[in-house]
Design a protein around this motif. Structure first.
Motif, PDB file in Angstrom:
ATOM      1  N   VAL A   1      -1.693  68.830  -5.923  1.00 17.97           N
ATOM      2  CA  VAL A   1      -1.005  67.811  -5.145  1.00 17.97           C
ATOM      3  C   VAL A   1      -0.122  66.972  -6.048  1.00 17.97           C
ATOM      4  CG1 VAL A   1      -2.825  67.664  -3.382  1.00 17.97           C
ATOM      5  CG2 VAL A   1      -2.872  66.103  -5.336  1.00 17.97           C
ATOM      6  N   MET A   2       0.835  66.298  -5.418  1.00 23.05           N
ATOM      7  CA  MET A   2       1.638  65.268  -6.073  1.00 23.05           C
ATOM      8  C   MET A   2       1.340  63.991  -5.318  1.00 23.05           C
ATOM      9  SD  MET A   2       3.816  64.661  -8.512  1.00 23.05           S
ATOM     10  CE  MET A   2       4.469  66.265  -8.908  1.00 23.05           C
ATOM     11  N   THR A   3       0.896  62.970  -6.031  1.00 21.99           N
ATOM     12  CA  THR A   3       0.577  61.698  -5.385  1.00 21.99           C
ATOM     13  C   THR A   3       1.476  60.612  -5.940  1.00 21.99           C
ATOM     14  OG1 THR A   3      -1.215  60.234  -4.687  1.00 21.99           O
ATOM     15  CG2 THR A   3      -1.329  61.048  -6.951  1.00 21.99           C
ATOM     16  N   CYS A   4       2.022  59.790  -5.042  1.00 17.47           N
ATOM     17  CA  CYS A   4       2.990  58.762  -5.413  1.00 17.47           C
ATOM     18  C   CYS A   4       2.532  57.402  -4.892  1.00 17.47           C
ATOM     19  CB  CYS A   4       4.356  59.078  -4.815  1.00 17.47           C
ATOM     20  SG  CYS A   4       5.002  60.694  -5.269  1.00 17.47           S
ATOM     21  N   LEU A   5       2.617  56.388  -5.739  1.00 21.38           N
ATOM     22  CA  LEU A   5       2.323  55.023  -5.310  1.00 21.38           C
ATOM     23  C   LEU A   5       3.508  54.522  -4.499  1.00 21.38           C
ATOM     24  CD1 LEU A   5       0.426  52.552  -5.446  1.00 21.38           C
ATOM     25  CD2 LEU A   5       1.651  51.868  -7.513  1.00 21.38           C
ATOM     26  N   VAL A   6       3.246  54.133  -3.236  1.00 16.00           N
ATOM     27  CA  VAL A   6       4.344  53.707  -2.367  1.00 16.00           C
ATOM     28  C   VAL A   6       4.270  52.232  -1.995  1.00 16.00           C
ATOM     29  CG1 VAL A   6       4.772  56.013  -1.448  1.00 16.00           C
ATOM     30  CG2 VAL A   6       3.146  54.516  -0.273  1.00 16.00           C
ATOM     31  N   LEU A   7       3.132  51.569  -2.236  1.00 15.67           N
ATOM     32  CA  LEU A   7       3.020  50.149  -1.900  1.00 15.67           C
ATOM     33  C   LEU A   7       1.952  49.484  -2.747  1.00 15.67           C
ATOM     34  CD1 LEU A   7       3.643  48.165   0.956  1.00 15.67           C
ATOM     35  CD2 LEU A   7       1.177  48.306   0.692  1.00 15.67           C
TER      36      LEU A   7
END
Length: 136
Positions: free
Chosen positions: A92-98
């Motif tokens: 997976v690719m996980t991104c901090l969005v908030l």
């Protein structure tokens, strides 16, 4: 779906760089909004158990939780189909969005991550806690 993944990752800084092996011990947790990290799924379950169970229509929903190998945790009061279609070990690719703001000192709950399963190309956005900072 490929365009969707591209839109998620467009302009994102991948923490650790392209040489980072997903699931490696060196995989980092994104700490700035817009940063991402490659990792793998370590566990999929409900809020209460290590087995994800689809609600049977009786109004009882144990929710969804997912642990990533790099330490990112996501949780929901609802059953999330995209997580259910995933498997332990999927890349997976996980991104901090908030990042939450105005939180009491020491209460860092409420970070939101968008995670894309690179096998299914499904994405989900979940907080790291059942309650936002300052909540229950």
């Amino acid at each position: 779906m490929g365009a969707r993944l591209g839109a998620i990752l467009a302009g994102a800084l991948v923490v650790g760089g392209p040489g980072l092996a997903p699931g490696a011990a060196g995989a980092q947790v994104p700490t700035r909004v817009g940063t991402c990290a490659a990792t793998t799924i370590a566990r999929i379950g409900t809020r209460f158990s290590d087995t994800l169970v689809k609600p049977n229509g009786d109004g009882i929903d144990a929710g969804t939780s997912v642990d990533l190998r790099n330490g990112v945790y996501g949780v929901s009061y609802a059953y999330i189909d995209a997580v259910a279609r995933s498997r332990v070990g999927d890349r997976v690719m996980t991104c901090l969005v908030l990042l939450p703001t105005g939180c009491p000192k020491g209460d860092d709950r409420g970070k939101m991550y968008t995670t894309t399963n690179l096998r299914t190309l499904d994405s989900w956005t979940l907080p790291d806690s059942q309650h936002m900072c300052g909540g229950a």
